[in-house]
Design a protein around this motif. Sequence first.
Motif, PDB file in Angstrom:
ATOM      1  N   VAL A 195      52.645  -0.283  -5.933  1.00 30.16           N
ATOM      2  CA  VAL A 195      51.243  -0.201  -6.375  1.00 30.16           C
ATOM      3  C   VAL A 195      50.452  -1.399  -5.869  1.00 30.16           C
ATOM      4  CG1 VAL A 195      51.579   1.206  -8.427  1.00 30.16           C
ATOM      5  CG2 VAL A 195      51.810  -1.272  -8.620  1.00 30.16           C
ATOM      6  N   ARG A 196      49.124  -1.220  -5.751  1.00 32.70           N
ATOM      7  CA  ARG A 196      48.288  -2.357  -5.365  1.00 32.70           C
ATOM      8  C   ARG A 196      48.278  -3.351  -6.525  1.00 32.70           C
ATOM      9  NH1 ARG A 196      43.273  -0.288  -3.382  1.00 32.70           N
ATOM     10  NH2 ARG A 196      44.104   1.812  -3.398  1.00 32.70           N
ATOM     11  N   THR A 197      48.019  -4.621  -6.187  1.00 36.73           N
ATOM     12  CA  THR A 197      48.085  -5.655  -7.225  1.00 36.73           C
ATOM     13  C   THR A 197      47.041  -5.419  -8.305  1.00 36.73           C
ATOM     14  OG1 THR A 197      49.042  -7.346  -5.851  1.00 36.73           O
ATOM     15  CG2 THR A 197      47.689  -8.112  -7.615  1.00 36.73           C
ATOM     16  N   VAL A 240      28.248  -0.336  -8.270  1.00 39.84           N
ATOM     17  CA  VAL A 240      28.472   0.982  -7.665  1.00 39.84           C
ATOM     18  C   VAL A 240      29.648   1.700  -8.326  1.00 39.84           C
ATOM     19  CG1 VAL A 240      29.198   2.104  -5.505  1.00 39.84           C
ATOM     20  CG2 VAL A 240      27.439   0.320  -5.464  1.00 39.84           C
ATOM     21  N   TYR A 241      30.731   0.966  -8.567  1.00 37.65           N
ATOM     22  CA  TYR A 241      31.916   1.595  -9.184  1.00 37.65           C
ATOM     23  C   TYR A 241      31.579   2.141 -10.569  1.00 37.65           C
ATOM     24  CZ  TYR A 241      36.474   1.729 -11.594  1.00 37.65           C
ATOM     25  OH  TYR A 241      37.566   2.091 -12.353  1.00 37.65           O
ATOM     26  N   GLY A 242      30.960   1.313 -11.402  1.00 41.02           N
ATOM     27  CA  GLY A 242      30.611   1.748 -12.759  1.00 41.02           C
ATOM     28  C   GLY A 242      29.624   2.908 -12.732  1.00 41.02           C
ATOM     29  N   PHE A 294      50.736  14.473  -7.241  1.00 44.53           N
ATOM     30  CA  PHE A 294      49.921  14.552  -6.022  1.00 44.53           C
ATOM     31  C   PHE A 294      49.278  13.190  -5.743  1.00 44.53           C
ATOM     32  CE2 PHE A 294      49.681  18.841  -7.882  1.00 44.53           C
ATOM     33  CZ  PHE A 294      50.070  19.616  -6.800  1.00 44.53           C
ATOM     34  N   ASP A 295      49.087  12.895  -4.460  1.00 43.71           N
ATOM     35  CA  ASP A 295      48.287  11.706  -4.114  1.00 43.71           C
ATOM     36  C   ASP A 295      47.754  11.877  -2.694  1.00 43.71           C
ATOM     37  OD1 ASP A 295      47.341   8.897  -3.678  1.00 43.71           O
ATOM     38  OD2 ASP A 295      48.385   8.546  -5.548  1.00 43.71           O
ATOM     39  N   MET A 296      46.845  11.007  -2.347  1.00 40.67           N
ATOM     40  CA  MET A 296      46.196  11.015  -1.023  1.00 40.67           C
ATOM     41  C   MET A 296      47.231  11.021   0.102  1.00 40.67           C
ATOM     42  SD  MET A 296      43.036  10.290  -0.007  1.00 40.67           S
ATOM     43  CE  MET A 296      42.199   9.707   1.423  1.00 40.67           C
TER      44      MET A 296
HETATM   45  N1  LIG Z   1      42.705  -0.600 -12.895  1.00 40.29           N
HETATM   46  C1  LIG Z   1      41.892  -0.815 -13.935  1.00 40.29           C
HETATM   47  O1  LIG Z   1      41.761  -1.933 -14.450  1.00 40.29           O
HETATM   48  C2  LIG Z   1      41.088   0.341 -14.498  1.00 40.29           C
HETATM   49  C3  LIG Z   1      40.178   0.088 -15.509  1.00 40.29           C
HETATM   50  C4  LIG Z   1      39.443   1.155 -16.030  1.00 40.29           C
HETATM   51  C5  LIG Z   1      39.625   2.445 -15.544  1.00 40.29           C
HETATM   52  N2  LIG Z   1      40.512   2.642 -14.537  1.00 40.29           N
HETATM   53  C6  LIG Z   1      40.654   4.012 -14.020  1.00 40.29           C
HETATM   54  O2  LIG Z   1      41.974   4.465 -14.299  1.00 40.29           O
HETATM   55  C7  LIG Z   1      42.407   5.337 -13.245  1.00 40.29           C
HETATM   56  C8  LIG Z   1      43.737   4.847 -12.695  1.00 40.29           C
HETATM   57  O3  LIG Z   1      43.578   3.520 -12.185  1.00 40.29           O
HETATM   58  P1  LIG Z   1      44.776   2.768 -11.438  1.00 40.29           P
HETATM   59  O4  LIG Z   1      44.561   1.318 -11.629  1.00 40.29           O
HETATM   60  O5  LIG Z   1      46.076   3.393 -11.777  1.00 40.29           O
HETATM   61  O6  LIG Z   1      44.402   3.127  -9.913  1.00 40.29           O
HETATM   62  P2  LIG Z   1      45.250   2.908  -8.576  1.00 40.29           P
HETATM   63  O7  LIG Z   1      46.525   2.190  -8.834  1.00 40.29           O
HETATM   64  O8  LIG Z   1      44.289   2.390  -7.557  1.00 40.29           O
HETATM   65  O9  LIG Z   1      45.635   4.421  -8.219  1.00 40.29           O
HETATM   66  C9  LIG Z   1      44.702   5.339  -7.777  1.00 40.29           C
HETATM   67  C10 LIG Z   1      45.427   6.288  -6.837  1.00 40.29           C
HETATM   68  O10 LIG Z   1      44.496   7.263  -6.388  1.00 40.29           O
HETATM   69  C11 LIG Z   1      44.682   7.413  -4.997  1.00 40.29           C
HETATM   70  N3  LIG Z   1      43.494   7.955  -4.369  1.00 40.29           N
HETATM   71  C12 LIG Z   1      42.390   7.292  -3.920  1.00 40.29           C
HETATM   72  N4  LIG Z   1      41.544   8.163  -3.356  1.00 40.29           N
HETATM   73  C13 LIG Z   1      42.113   9.387  -3.456  1.00 40.29           C
HETATM   74  C14 LIG Z   1      41.733  10.700  -3.016  1.00 40.29           C
HETATM   75  N5  LIG Z   1      40.582  10.916  -2.372  1.00 40.29           N
HETATM   76  N6  LIG Z   1      42.565  11.733  -3.285  1.00 40.29           N
HETATM   77  C15 LIG Z   1      43.721  11.527  -3.907  1.00 40.29           C
HETATM   78  N7  LIG Z   1      44.165  10.326  -4.316  1.00 40.29           N
HETATM   79  C16 LIG Z   1      43.347   9.263  -4.086  1.00 40.29           C
HETATM   80  C17 LIG Z   1      45.017   6.027  -4.512  1.00 40.29           C
HETATM   81  O11 LIG Z   1      45.596   6.083  -3.232  1.00 40.29           O
HETATM   82  P3  LIG Z   1      45.398   4.794  -2.246  1.00 40.29           P
HETATM   83  O12 LIG Z   1      46.095   3.654  -2.900  1.00 40.29           O
HETATM   84  O13 LIG Z   1      46.047   5.267  -0.979  1.00 40.29           O
HETATM   85  O14 LIG Z   1      43.921   4.583  -2.139  1.00 40.29           O
HETATM   86  C18 LIG Z   1      45.981   5.584  -5.599  1.00 40.29           C
HETATM   87  O15 LIG Z   1      47.308   6.001  -5.339  1.00 40.29           O
HETATM   88  C19 LIG Z   1      41.259   5.381 -12.246  1.00 40.29           C
HETATM   89  O16 LIG Z   1      40.421   6.466 -12.542  1.00 40.29           O
HETATM   90  C20 LIG Z   1      40.498   4.107 -12.519  1.00 40.29           C
HETATM   91  O17 LIG Z   1      39.149   4.183 -12.140  1.00 40.29           O
HETATM   92  C21 LIG Z   1      41.247   1.640 -14.006  1.00 40.29           C
END
Ligand SMILES: NC(=O)c1ccc[n+]([C@@H]2O[C@H](COP(=O)([O-])OP(=O)(O)OC[C@H]3O[C@@H](n4cnc5c(N)ncnc54)[C@H](OP(=O)(O)O)[C@@H]3O)[C@@H](O)[C@H]2O)c1
Length: 300
Positions: free
Chosen positions: A168-170, A134-136, A30-32
């Motif tokens: 994926v985003r960078t 805010v994120y943390g 599932f995704d947005m």
């Molecule tokens: N990246 C890091 O360095 C890092 C570090 C620590 C923890 N984390 C945590 O690990 C997890 C995965 O991170 P990631 O880097 O894989 O994230 P990501 O690549 O940004 O993926 C997150 C996904 O969630 C989707 N999304 C956003 N809002 C949503 C909503 N309301 N309903 C359903 N889907 C939604 C995004 O869609 P869109 O792209 O369309 O917004 C994206 O596809 C997250 O919880 C993040 O906080 C990440």
Amino acid sequence: MRVAVTGAAGLLGQKMVESALTGGSEVFPFDMIGGSETAAGPVVELDITSAAEVRNEIASCGPDWIVNTAAFTAVDDSEGDDRRVHEVNVVGVENLLAAASAGGCRLLTLSTDYVFDGSAGPYEEDDMRNPLGVYGASKAAMEDAVISHGGSHLIVRTMVLYGAAPGVRTNFGLWVLQNLRADREMTIVTDQMGNPTLASDLARLLLEMMERGAEGTWHVAGRDRVSRFDFAVALARAFGLDKNLIRPVRTIDLGQAADRPLESGFTLRRLQDDLRLEPLGLDASLGSFRAEVERYGDGR
Ligand SMILES: NC(=O)c1ccc[n+]([C@@H]2O[C@H](COP(=O)([O-])OP(=O)(O)OC[C@H]3O[C@@H](n4cnc5c(N)ncnc54)[C@H](OP(=O)(O)O)[C@@H]3O)[C@@H](O)[C@H]2O)c1
């Protein structure tokens, strides 16, 4: 197992889908935004901020586990957008908790080292949280919501995720690689310490934890703790690219919108001692990253 993955088009989401499929699970992505292809078929649209949608979709697939990788993850953009960040990172998880309770399944959700202030890393799971931005703060509130919901919970804190996957985003690793390959100089901080984590290796570990019924809060990240600068230099070396394009800078001189924890990083003792699980070290994970980039490209 039947595994629902939210955020399945994101970096960790795609890796989680792959790892669960490899482990023999039936996977529901599932995704947005729906439609994009994953290894388990097309993503089904599900905005986790909609309680009704979450309830209906989870009820209709009847999973044993929901793995929530969906989040508002843009750390700098979070500053000044508190309401939206809270809606996705806290209310979204509350919706998933309610659906998990109703469906009798478990929820795994991801948190971050940004719940700490970076004054005393590397951190253990029970160390005092004090988010700087805010994120943390949203992730700390999410943790509190999961714990106060009661029942068995699985919160995994991770950090500095990187990897290659379609669309994926960078992420930090890809951004460094893109610059190196384009012969572009970049300035990278020498004073932010953390454990770079290959998303596919994290997904492997998460699946193991689910299969073993792990409970509570865990730190799961790459084995080596280095500065962002040293990570970038190691990446340049692994790809045979020019490390002189990487210039050192201090965080204070960079002017990022959100404050970052500086002395961050995790101790992985709980994961290693209690579950005998071993994350990849930096060199091995960079080797796997190279293979991912060959397969999926570097996102340029
Ligand atoms: N990246 C890091 O360095 C890092 C570090 C620590 C923890 N984390 C945590 O690990 C997890 C995965 O991170 P990631 O880097 O894989 O994230 P990501 O690549 O940004 O993926 C997150 C996904 O969630 C989707 N999304 C956003 N809002 C949503 C909503 N309301 N309903 C359903 N889907 C939604 C995004 O869609 P869109 O792209 O369309 O917004 C994206 O596809 C997250 O919880 C993040 O906080 C990440």
